[in-house]
Design a protein around this motif. Sequence first.
Motif, PDB file in Angstrom:
ATOM      1  N   UNK A 150       8.261 -27.710  39.882  1.00  0.00           N
ATOM      2  CA  UNK A 150       6.817 -27.558  40.099  1.00  0.00           C
ATOM      3  C   UNK A 150       6.136 -28.802  40.656  1.00  0.00           C
ATOM      4  N   UNK A 151       6.926 -29.797  41.071  1.00  0.00           N
ATOM      5  CA  UNK A 151       6.334 -31.012  41.614  1.00  0.00           C
ATOM      6  C   UNK A 151       5.699 -31.892  40.562  1.00  0.00           C
ATOM      7  N   UNK A 152       6.176 -31.793  39.315  1.00  0.00           N
ATOM      8  CA  UNK A 152       5.612 -32.583  38.225  1.00  0.00           C
ATOM      9  C   UNK A 152       6.272 -33.935  38.064  1.00  0.00           C
ATOM     10  N   UNK A 153       5.944 -34.598  36.996  1.00  0.00           N
ATOM     11  CA  UNK A 153       6.471 -35.925  36.691  1.00  0.00           C
ATOM     12  C   UNK A 153       7.914 -35.776  36.182  1.00  0.00           C
ATOM     13  N   UNK A 154       8.874 -36.284  36.942  1.00  0.00           N
ATOM     14  CA  UNK A 154      10.285 -36.137  36.602  1.00  0.00           C
ATOM     15  C   UNK A 154      10.807 -37.259  35.702  1.00  0.00           C
ATOM     16  N   UNK A 155       9.975 -38.228  35.386  1.00  0.00           N
ATOM     17  CA  UNK A 155      10.438 -39.340  34.549  1.00  0.00           C
ATOM     18  C   UNK A 155      10.567 -38.882  33.105  1.00  0.00           C
ATOM     19  N   UNK A 156      11.749 -39.097  32.536  1.00  0.00           N
ATOM     20  CA  UNK A 156      12.003 -38.733  31.152  1.00  0.00           C
ATOM     21  C   UNK A 156      11.898 -39.956  30.256  1.00  0.00           C
ATOM     22  N   UNK A 157      11.671 -39.720  28.982  1.00  0.00           N
ATOM     23  CA  UNK A 157      11.603 -40.801  28.003  1.00  0.00           C
ATOM     24  C   UNK A 157      12.940 -41.542  27.998  1.00  0.00           C
ATOM     25  N   UNK A 158      12.964 -42.817  28.400  1.00  0.00           N
ATOM     26  CA  UNK A 158      14.245 -43.524  28.528  1.00  0.00           C
ATOM     27  C   UNK A 158      14.997 -43.651  27.208  1.00  0.00           C
ATOM     28  N   UNK A 159      14.288 -43.792  26.100  1.00  0.00           N
ATOM     29  CA  UNK A 159      14.950 -43.859  24.805  1.00  0.00           C
ATOM     30  C   UNK A 159      15.641 -42.555  24.451  1.00  0.00           C
ATOM     31  N   UNK A 160      14.994 -41.430  24.754  1.00  0.00           N
ATOM     32  CA  UNK A 160      15.614 -40.128  24.506  1.00  0.00           C
ATOM     33  C   UNK A 160      16.814 -39.912  25.410  1.00  0.00           C
ATOM     34  N   UNK A 161      16.683 -40.306  26.665  1.00  0.00           N
ATOM     35  CA  UNK A 161      17.806 -40.168  27.602  1.00  0.00           C
ATOM     36  C   UNK A 161      19.020 -40.928  27.084  1.00  0.00           C
ATOM     37  N   UNK A 162      18.830 -42.181  26.703  1.00  0.00           N
ATOM     38  CA  UNK A 162      19.941 -43.007  26.225  1.00  0.00           C
ATOM     39  C   UNK A 162      20.562 -42.402  24.972  1.00  0.00           C
ATOM     40  N   UNK A 163      19.729 -41.930  24.056  1.00  0.00           N
ATOM     41  CA  UNK A 163      20.224 -41.383  22.794  1.00  0.00           C
ATOM     42  C   UNK A 163      21.030 -40.103  23.031  1.00  0.00           C
ATOM     43  N   UNK A 186      28.233 -35.897  41.540  1.00  0.00           N
ATOM     44  CA  UNK A 186      28.477 -37.313  41.834  1.00  0.00           C
ATOM     45  C   UNK A 186      27.260 -38.181  41.526  1.00  0.00           C
ATOM     46  N   UNK A 187      27.522 -39.337  40.947  1.00  0.00           N
ATOM     47  CA  UNK A 187      26.452 -40.286  40.621  1.00  0.00           C
ATOM     48  C   UNK A 187      26.230 -41.201  41.828  1.00  0.00           C
ATOM     49  N   UNK A 188      25.020 -41.259  42.375  1.00  0.00           N
ATOM     50  CA  UNK A 188      24.755 -42.125  43.524  1.00  0.00           C
ATOM     51  C   UNK A 188      24.968 -43.597  43.165  1.00  0.00           C
ATOM     52  N   UNK A 189      25.364 -44.426  44.123  1.00  0.00           N
ATOM     53  CA  UNK A 189      25.512 -45.865  43.860  1.00  0.00           C
ATOM     54  C   UNK A 189      24.193 -46.462  43.371  1.00  0.00           C
ATOM     55  N   UNK A 190      24.283 -47.336  42.382  1.00  0.00           N
ATOM     56  CA  UNK A 190      23.089 -48.009  41.874  1.00  0.00           C
ATOM     57  C   UNK A 190      22.170 -47.118  41.076  1.00  0.00           C
ATOM     58  N   UNK A 191      22.658 -45.956  40.611  1.00  0.00           N
ATOM     59  CA  UNK A 191      21.800 -45.013  39.886  1.00  0.00           C
ATOM     60  C   UNK A 191      21.343 -45.593  38.557  1.00  0.00           C
ATOM     61  N   UNK A 192      20.139 -45.223  38.153  1.00  0.00           N
ATOM     62  CA  UNK A 192      19.658 -45.622  36.834  1.00  0.00           C
ATOM     63  C   UNK A 192      20.231 -44.671  35.777  1.00  0.00           C
ATOM     64  N   UNK A 193      19.947 -44.947  34.494  1.00  0.00           N
ATOM     65  CA  UNK A 193      20.553 -44.169  33.421  1.00  0.00           C
ATOM     66  C   UNK A 193      20.093 -42.709  33.457  1.00  0.00           C
ATOM     67  N   UNK A 194      18.832 -42.461  33.793  1.00  0.00           N
ATOM     68  CA  UNK A 194      18.372 -41.075  33.848  1.00  0.00           C
ATOM     69  C   UNK A 194      19.150 -40.289  34.898  1.00  0.00           C
ATOM     70  N   UNK A 195      19.336 -40.880  36.066  1.00  0.00           N
ATOM     71  CA  UNK A 195      20.086 -40.200  37.125  1.00  0.00           C
ATOM     72  C   UNK A 195      21.525 -39.951  36.692  1.00  0.00           C
ATOM     73  N   UNK A 196      22.152 -40.956  36.083  1.00  0.00           N
ATOM     74  CA  UNK A 196      23.524 -40.799  35.600  1.00  0.00           C
ATOM     75  C   UNK A 196      23.603 -39.666  34.571  1.00  0.00           C
ATOM     76  N   UNK A 197      22.635 -39.620  33.668  1.00  0.00           N
ATOM     77  CA  UNK A 197      22.586 -38.574  32.646  1.00  0.00           C
ATOM     78  C   UNK A 197      22.439 -37.199  33.291  1.00  0.00           C
TER      79      UNK A 197
END
Length: 205
Positions: A150-163, A186-197
Amino acid sequence: MSDRREKGTSMSEQARRFRRAADGFAARITAVPPGRWDDPSPCPGWSARDVVAHVITETRRNVTTVRGTEPEPVHGVGLAEMGALPPLAPSADLAAAWAHVSADLTAAIDDPACRTAKVPTPVGPLAFADLTDVLPEDVLIHTWDLARATGGDERLDPGLVAHVYEHLKPMDEALRQPWAFGPKTPVPPGADLQTEFLCFVGRQP
């Protein structure tokens, strides 16, 4: 299901963690533009509306399983078998339905009477007490699905992602079920933890 706890009362870390995930999902629901509920989501064959209906249904199923009660329609969201989408009344209020069932599950997490109830999982039935650490998983992933649709905010809570990621990694093979997660992407090069998750759970961020 009257034993609900409102925010601000004493909660376990597991209940607070689920509440954070639930609040994040609620925020994405209320932010959906009126004309985008039928937009396709990253879940094959599901619209944005379907994603929300699924999360409501499966959360309600968890609550009724651990409480030993029968599921009932909630704010226009009907009943469905596990993995199926529920019928929705024309007047269905998805935000109200999510507020209702997420409050019920938050309360159940801290209810001693629910701890030994068996809940079906990709690795077999487990006691509810053994699942509370990973409970935000479904809500967290589908928060991203809804935002992407829906074009919303895709940023997830980083603490929840890690857990959640740390708790899911040991179950990698068992999770690759048609009704759980598809193949990793596939995980893109240099991906952050949310992307890897997200790649781990089969998404293409």
